[in-house]
Design a protein around this motif. Structure first.
Motif, PDB file in Angstrom:
ATOM      1  N   THR A  18       0.849  -1.183   0.000  1.00 18.02           N
ATOM      2  CA  THR A  18       0.000   0.000   0.000  1.00 18.02           C
ATOM      3  C   THR A  18       0.887   1.236   0.000  1.00 18.02           C
ATOM      4  O   THR A  18       2.033   1.196   0.453  1.00 18.02           O
ATOM      5  CB  THR A  18      -0.951   0.010   1.214  1.00 18.02           C
ATOM      6  OG1 THR A  18      -1.840   1.129   1.132  1.00 18.02           O
ATOM      7  CG2 THR A  18      -0.176   0.092   2.523  1.00 18.02           C
ATOM      8  N   ALA A  24      -4.550   2.567   4.533  1.00 15.41           N
ATOM      9  CA  ALA A  24      -4.862   1.159   4.788  1.00 15.41           C
ATOM     10  C   ALA A  24      -5.611   1.003   6.102  1.00 15.41           C
ATOM     11  O   ALA A  24      -6.601   0.260   6.194  1.00 15.41           O
ATOM     12  CB  ALA A  24      -3.584   0.329   4.805  1.00 15.41           C
ATOM     13  N   ARG A  27      -9.199   2.240   5.617  1.00 14.99           N
ATOM     14  CA  ARG A  27      -9.986   1.345   4.768  1.00 14.99           C
ATOM     15  C   ARG A  27     -10.319   0.051   5.499  1.00 14.99           C
ATOM     16  O   ARG A  27     -11.474  -0.403   5.495  1.00 14.99           O
ATOM     17  CB  ARG A  27      -9.219   1.043   3.486  1.00 14.99           C
ATOM     18  CG  ARG A  27      -9.900   0.046   2.547  1.00 14.99           C
ATOM     19  CD  ARG A  27     -11.212   0.577   1.997  1.00 14.99           C
ATOM     20  NE  ARG A  27     -11.832  -0.376   1.080  1.00 14.99           N
ATOM     21  CZ  ARG A  27     -12.975  -0.156   0.446  1.00 14.99           C
ATOM     22  NH1 ARG A  27     -13.636   0.976   0.612  1.00 14.99           N
ATOM     23  NH2 ARG A  27     -13.478  -1.075  -0.370  1.00 14.99           N
ATOM     24  N   LEU A  28      -9.339  -0.563   6.118  1.00 11.08           N
ATOM     25  CA  LEU A  28      -9.577  -1.814   6.814  1.00 11.08           C
ATOM     26  C   LEU A  28     -10.508  -1.620   8.006  1.00 11.08           C
ATOM     27  O   LEU A  28     -11.345  -2.481   8.303  1.00 11.08           O
ATOM     28  CB  LEU A  28      -8.245  -2.418   7.265  1.00 11.08           C
ATOM     29  CG  LEU A  28      -7.319  -2.846   6.122  1.00 11.08           C
ATOM     30  CD1 LEU A  28      -5.938  -3.195   6.651  1.00 11.08           C
ATOM     31  CD2 LEU A  28      -7.902  -4.022   5.351  1.00 11.08           C
ATOM     32  N   LEU A  31     -14.000  -1.622   6.883  1.00  5.47           N
ATOM     33  CA  LEU A  31     -14.446  -2.971   6.530  1.00  5.47           C
ATOM     34  C   LEU A  31     -14.698  -3.832   7.769  1.00  5.47           C
ATOM     35  O   LEU A  31     -15.039  -5.013   7.650  1.00  5.47           O
ATOM     36  CB  LEU A  31     -13.411  -3.653   5.635  1.00  5.47           C
ATOM     37  CG  LEU A  31     -13.257  -3.067   4.227  1.00  5.47           C
ATOM     38  CD1 LEU A  31     -12.019  -3.634   3.544  1.00  5.47           C
ATOM     39  CD2 LEU A  31     -14.494  -3.354   3.384  1.00  5.47           C
ATOM     40  N   PRO A  60      -0.555  -5.347   5.572  1.00 10.16           N
ATOM     41  CA  PRO A  60      -0.439  -4.155   4.725  1.00 10.16           C
ATOM     42  C   PRO A  60       0.973  -3.599   4.877  1.00 10.16           C
ATOM     43  O   PRO A  60       1.448  -3.390   5.998  1.00 10.16           O
ATOM     44  CB  PRO A  60      -1.493  -3.203   5.307  1.00 10.16           C
ATOM     45  CG  PRO A  60      -2.463  -4.110   6.015  1.00 10.16           C
ATOM     46  CD  PRO A  60      -1.616  -5.211   6.579  1.00 10.16           C
ATOM     47  N   GLU A  93      -0.558  -0.273  -4.743  1.00  8.85           N
ATOM     48  CA  GLU A  93      -1.643  -0.970  -4.065  1.00  8.85           C
ATOM     49  C   GLU A  93      -1.795  -2.354  -4.671  1.00  8.85           C
ATOM     50  O   GLU A  93      -1.869  -2.495  -5.898  1.00  8.85           O
ATOM     51  CB  GLU A  93      -2.964  -0.192  -4.214  1.00  8.85           C
ATOM     52  CG  GLU A  93      -2.913   1.260  -3.759  1.00  8.85           C
ATOM     53  CD  GLU A  93      -2.813   1.403  -2.247  1.00  8.85           C
ATOM     54  OE1 GLU A  93      -3.202   0.452  -1.531  1.00  8.85           O
ATOM     55  OE2 GLU A  93      -2.360   2.461  -1.783  1.00  8.85           O
ATOM     56  N   ILE A 266     -19.779   1.072   1.941  1.00  7.65           N
ATOM     57  CA  ILE A 266     -18.820   0.270   1.193  1.00  7.65           C
ATOM     58  C   ILE A 266     -19.562  -0.489   0.102  1.00  7.65           C
ATOM     59  O   ILE A 266     -20.455  -1.287   0.381  1.00  7.65           O
ATOM     60  CB  ILE A 266     -18.088  -0.739   2.097  1.00  7.65           C
ATOM     61  CG1 ILE A 266     -17.367  -0.012   3.245  1.00  7.65           C
ATOM     62  CG2 ILE A 266     -17.121  -1.585   1.290  1.00  7.65           C
ATOM     63  CD1 ILE A 266     -16.222   0.854   2.823  1.00  7.65           C
ATOM     64  N   HIS A 268     -20.458  -3.278  -2.449  1.00  7.91           N
ATOM     65  CA  HIS A 268     -20.223  -4.712  -2.414  1.00  7.91           C
ATOM     66  C   HIS A 268     -21.255  -5.428  -3.270  1.00  7.91           C
ATOM     67  O   HIS A 268     -22.307  -4.879  -3.607  1.00  7.91           O
ATOM     68  CB  HIS A 268     -20.274  -5.236  -0.973  1.00  7.91           C
ATOM     69  CG  HIS A 268     -21.585  -4.989  -0.288  1.00  7.91           C
ATOM     70  ND1 HIS A 268     -21.940  -3.757   0.238  1.00  7.91           N
ATOM     71  CD2 HIS A 268     -22.645  -5.821  -0.043  1.00  7.91           C
ATOM     72  CE1 HIS A 268     -23.142  -3.841   0.792  1.00  7.91           C
ATOM     73  NE2 HIS A 268     -23.593  -5.067   0.626  1.00  7.91           N
ATOM     74  N   PRO A 279     -11.195  -4.473  -4.841  1.00  3.32           N
ATOM     75  CA  PRO A 279      -9.997  -3.793  -4.312  1.00  3.32           C
ATOM     76  C   PRO A 279     -10.171  -2.276  -4.298  1.00  3.32           C
ATOM     77  O   PRO A 279     -10.879  -1.703  -5.139  1.00  3.32           O
ATOM     78  CB  PRO A 279      -8.903  -4.209  -5.297  1.00  3.32           C
ATOM     79  CG  PRO A 279      -9.386  -5.476  -5.903  1.00  3.32           C
ATOM     80  CD  PRO A 279     -10.876  -5.341  -5.992  1.00  3.32           C
ATOM     81  N   GLN A 283      -6.602  -1.483   0.548  1.00  5.22           N
ATOM     82  CA  GLN A 283      -7.162  -2.839   0.622  1.00  5.22           C
ATOM     83  C   GLN A 283      -6.381  -3.800  -0.252  1.00  5.22           C
ATOM     84  O   GLN A 283      -6.101  -4.929   0.150  1.00  5.22           O
ATOM     85  CB  GLN A 283      -8.636  -2.811   0.211  1.00  5.22           C
ATOM     86  CG  GLN A 283      -9.344  -4.147   0.271  1.00  5.22           C
ATOM     87  CD  GLN A 283     -10.787  -4.049  -0.213  1.00  5.22           C
ATOM     88  OE1 GLN A 283     -11.453  -3.026  -0.028  1.00  5.22           O
ATOM     89  NE2 GLN A 283     -11.262  -5.092  -0.836  1.00  5.22           N
ATOM     90  N   PHE A 287     -11.746  -8.548  -1.308  1.00  5.98           N
ATOM     91  CA  PHE A 287     -12.072  -9.187  -0.041  1.00  5.98           C
ATOM     92  C   PHE A 287     -13.420  -9.882  -0.203  1.00  5.98           C
ATOM     93  O   PHE A 287     -14.408  -9.241  -0.590  1.00  5.98           O
ATOM     94  CB  PHE A 287     -12.155  -8.169   1.090  1.00  5.98           C
ATOM     95  CG  PHE A 287     -10.817  -7.737   1.644  1.00  5.98           C
ATOM     96  CD1 PHE A 287      -9.628  -8.043   1.004  1.00  5.98           C
ATOM     97  CD2 PHE A 287     -10.748  -7.015   2.812  1.00  5.98           C
ATOM     98  CE1 PHE A 287      -8.401  -7.642   1.503  1.00  5.98           C
ATOM     99  CE2 PHE A 287      -9.535  -6.607   3.350  1.00  5.98           C
ATOM    100  CZ  PHE A 287      -8.359  -6.918   2.695  1.00  5.98           C
TER     101      PHE A 287
END
Length: 293
Positions: A18, A24, A27-28, A31, A60, A93, A266, A268, A279, A283, A287
């Motif tokens: 990243t 990171a 973003r994580l 999630l 990451p 990334e 987010i 999805h 992605p 990220q 995922f």
């Protein structure tokens, strides 16, 4: 010559390059993951890991010091060199490497050399580790690197944990999305069969005709671009001889994941039993959240 057949190697962790650990981490977190404090490597890179209850983790990885990283590459540090190659070709990334657990990295290195799959010299290092309570410890590792020939964007390495941190990781594993482990790693290749030998030798399992490799604690699947699109409903970018593309997480309840993603805006897709998040910066890989009882 290697005389003792290797035992199957379990999945240890996944390396996600990243540009920024701050991106990171954000973003994580959105999630539903808890992200560990920043860890500094002695060769210029840094990480902010996500630890899972099954013992696997995400790494990451950012470049904290270009000068130190450059010096490490000049001295033959394969880990940093491969990270640089990946970034130069694929950008900052992505999903560059799979680490497999081992109790004897020296033996793995010898196997890689014997099979003409070694990516270079072994690497031993230590770094400080801090748990969720602020308790510090030292983590020490020994790595051996394997890579196929040709223009691949992925490599595998054996990771021996010489000294595992003794801190309590329970709080770092209590993720809001309910993720408990890594069920599957998905790779893409224009010709999946060409990766059989590399993966089989790196993982210490017999080579067969299947594109599905059963590790002791997870599955590694190599698909062609059409199969990736069909299974997960997403493009995989430019053709690649070999590239890691997705991570399937086992979760306790899919509805909890879906509500969290909606609440955090987010995007999805629902693909059968899978919730797929494409992605994004910070990220790196797709995922996929899968409810596994």
């Amino acid at each position: 010559m290697t005389t003792t057949p290797p035992s199957p190697r379990p999945l240890d962790h996944l390396v996600l390059p990243t540009a920024s650990l701050e991106v990171a981490r954000a973003r994580l977190g959105s999630l539903g993951f808890i992200v560990a404090p920043t860890g500094l490597h002695p060769f210029g890179t840094e990480n902010c890991c996500v630890f899972l209850a099954d013992g696997t983790y995400l790494e990451p990885l950012a470049v904290g010091s270009e000068q130190i990283a450059g010096n490490a590459i000049a001295k033959g540090n394969v880990f940093v060199a491969r990270d640089r190659i990946y970034r130069d070709k694929c950008g900052n990334e992505g999903f560059s490497a799979v680490a497999l657990g081992t109790r004897n990295a020296d033996q793995d290195h010898a196997r890689y050399v014997e099979a003409d799959l070694s990516a270079g010299d072994m690497l031993s290092f230590s770094r400080a580790f801090t748990d969720a309570t602020g308790k510090s410890d030292t983590a020490s590792f020994k790595l051996a690197f394997a890579s196929g020939s040709g223009a691949t964007d992925a490599f595998l390495f054996a990771c021996e944990r010489i000294n595992a941190p003794k801190g309590d990781r329970t709080a770092l594993q209590a993720h809001a999305n309910g993720a408990t482990g890594t069920a599957e790693v998905v790779a893409v290749s224009d010709v999946p069969s060409e990766q059989h030998r590399l993966i089989s030798i790196a993982a210490g399992i017999g080579e067969g005709d299947s594109d599905v490799f059963e590790l002791p604690n997870a599955t590694l699947t190599v698909l062609d671009p059409a199969a990736i699109a069909e299974r997960f409903g997403m493009p995989v970018g430019a053709p690649s001889k070999f590239r890691f593309a997705g991570i399937v997480f086992s979760v306790q309840r899919a509805d909890v994941v879906a509500r969290l993603l909606v609440a955090n805006s987010i995007e999805h897709d629902i693909r059968g039993n899978d919730i797929v998040v494409r992605p994004a910066p910070g990220q790196g890989a797709a995922f996929i959240f899968r409810e596994i009882k």
